[in-house]
Design an enzyme around this catalytic site. Sequence first.
Site, PDB file in Angstrom:
ATOM      1  N   GLN A   1      -4.891  -0.437  -5.076  1.00 23.45           N
ATOM      2  CA  GLN A   1      -5.444  -1.529  -5.874  1.00 23.45           C
ATOM      3  C   GLN A   1      -6.120  -1.010  -7.126  1.00 23.45           C
ATOM      4  O   GLN A   1      -6.038  -1.624  -8.192  1.00 23.45           O
ATOM      5  CB  GLN A   1      -6.430  -2.343  -5.029  1.00 23.45           C
ATOM      6  CG  GLN A   1      -6.995  -3.554  -5.765  1.00 23.45           C
ATOM      7  CD  GLN A   1      -7.831  -4.438  -4.859  1.00 23.45           C
ATOM      8  OE1 GLN A   1      -7.592  -4.525  -3.662  1.00 23.45           O
ATOM      9  NE2 GLN A   1      -8.837  -5.096  -5.424  1.00 23.45           N
TER      10      GLN A   1
ATOM     11  N   HIS B   1      -6.023  -6.129   2.272  1.00 24.33           N
ATOM     12  CA  HIS B   1      -5.097  -5.038   2.575  1.00 24.33           C
ATOM     13  C   HIS B   1      -4.718  -5.082   4.050  1.00 24.33           C
ATOM     14  O   HIS B   1      -5.581  -4.951   4.925  1.00 24.33           O
ATOM     15  CB  HIS B   1      -5.742  -3.692   2.243  1.00 24.33           C
ATOM     16  CG  HIS B   1      -5.987  -3.500   0.776  1.00 24.33           C
ATOM     17  ND1 HIS B   1      -5.370  -2.508   0.047  1.00 24.33           N
ATOM     18  CD2 HIS B   1      -6.764  -4.183  -0.106  1.00 24.33           C
ATOM     19  CE1 HIS B   1      -5.766  -2.577  -1.216  1.00 24.33           C
ATOM     20  NE2 HIS B   1      -6.615  -3.589  -1.325  1.00 24.33           N
TER      21      HIS B   1
ATOM     22  N   CYS C   1       0.835  -1.192   0.000  1.00 29.68           N
ATOM     23  CA  CYS C   1       0.000   0.000   0.000  1.00 29.68           C
ATOM     24  C   CYS C   1       0.875   1.249   0.000  1.00 29.68           C
ATOM     25  O   CYS C   1       1.795   1.373   0.815  1.00 29.68           O
ATOM     26  CB  CYS C   1      -0.900  -0.036   1.240  1.00 29.68           C
ATOM     27  SG  CYS C   1      -1.676   1.529   1.643  1.00 29.68           S
ATOM     28  N   GLU C   2       0.605   2.175  -0.904  1.00 31.32           N
ATOM     29  CA  GLU C   2       1.418   3.379  -0.977  1.00 31.32           C
ATOM     30  C   GLU C   2       1.143   4.354   0.168  1.00 31.32           C
ATOM     31  O   GLU C   2       1.905   5.300   0.371  1.00 31.32           O
ATOM     32  CB  GLU C   2       1.205   4.094  -2.312  1.00 31.32           C
ATOM     33  CG  GLU C   2      -0.159   4.696  -2.517  1.00 31.32           C
ATOM     34  CD  GLU C   2      -0.293   5.408  -3.859  1.00 31.32           C
ATOM     35  OE1 GLU C   2      -1.072   6.369  -3.924  1.00 31.32           O
ATOM     36  OE2 GLU C   2       0.381   5.007  -4.834  1.00 31.32           O
TER      37      GLU C   2
ATOM     38  N   HIS D   1       0.584   3.303   3.554  1.00 31.84           N
ATOM     39  CA  HIS D   1       1.168   2.849   4.814  1.00 31.84           C
ATOM     40  C   HIS D   1       2.356   1.901   4.619  1.00 31.84           C
ATOM     41  O   HIS D   1       2.982   1.498   5.596  1.00 31.84           O
ATOM     42  CB  HIS D   1       0.107   2.135   5.662  1.00 31.84           C
ATOM     43  CG  HIS D   1      -1.094   2.969   5.948  1.00 31.84           C
ATOM     44  ND1 HIS D   1      -2.269   2.866   5.228  1.00 31.84           N
ATOM     45  CD2 HIS D   1      -1.296   3.965   6.858  1.00 31.84           C
ATOM     46  CE1 HIS D   1      -3.147   3.744   5.686  1.00 31.84           C
ATOM     47  NE2 HIS D   1      -2.588   4.411   6.670  1.00 31.84           N
TER      48      HIS D   1
END
Length: 205
Positions: A135, A163, A94-95, A97
């Site tokens: 996503q 996620h 995930c960009e 976190h």
Amino acid sequence: MDAIVKSFPSPGTGDTRPTQKEAEEAVRVLLRWAGDDPEREGLLDTPARVAKAYKELFSGYAQAPEDVLGRTFEEVGGYDDIVLVRDIPFFSHCEHHMVPIIGKAHVAYLPDRRVLGLSKIARVVDIFGRRLQTQETMTAQIAQAIDETLRPRGVAVMIEAEHMCMAMRGVQKQGSTTLTTTFTGSFKTEAAEQARFMSMIRGFR
């Protein structure tokens, strides 16, 4: 979907990334910030290990999808129906976190005289997966890369993923799955083709 597939500099060609030493020092800073001691025995080699792992986990920045998809085949024996590669596993991050996204992709296209080697589709999923992602963006990037390279009559992509930013932090809802889809060409304009794509994914489990 314009301008979604981004180009990134390859190592040694105008690359301005920090050095290995700088990356390892950044890990040491994070270890101290988390409350641990990077000088204790168990953590002495952790900065080097993390830098090495990141090089692998984010190797998609050094790869171009057009290089993977460049070779196509025209000997298809008249075949012009759906080509589907289902259940392609992937790991991304995930960009927001920088925690894992774990899922599978289903990718289909309607050929127009040319087809791709099936492994190429899985490799494109990996290229975009091994970058910091949302996503939604990853789903569109895969479809756009295949659409622009192969020029088929249509592309369909579905991604199902969990996620860890939802499972490990925040609302902490383990087991929830996010689904995203992108359709181009005939898959976008013809409901029957979308329905066939969904049926082929769900109907033979």
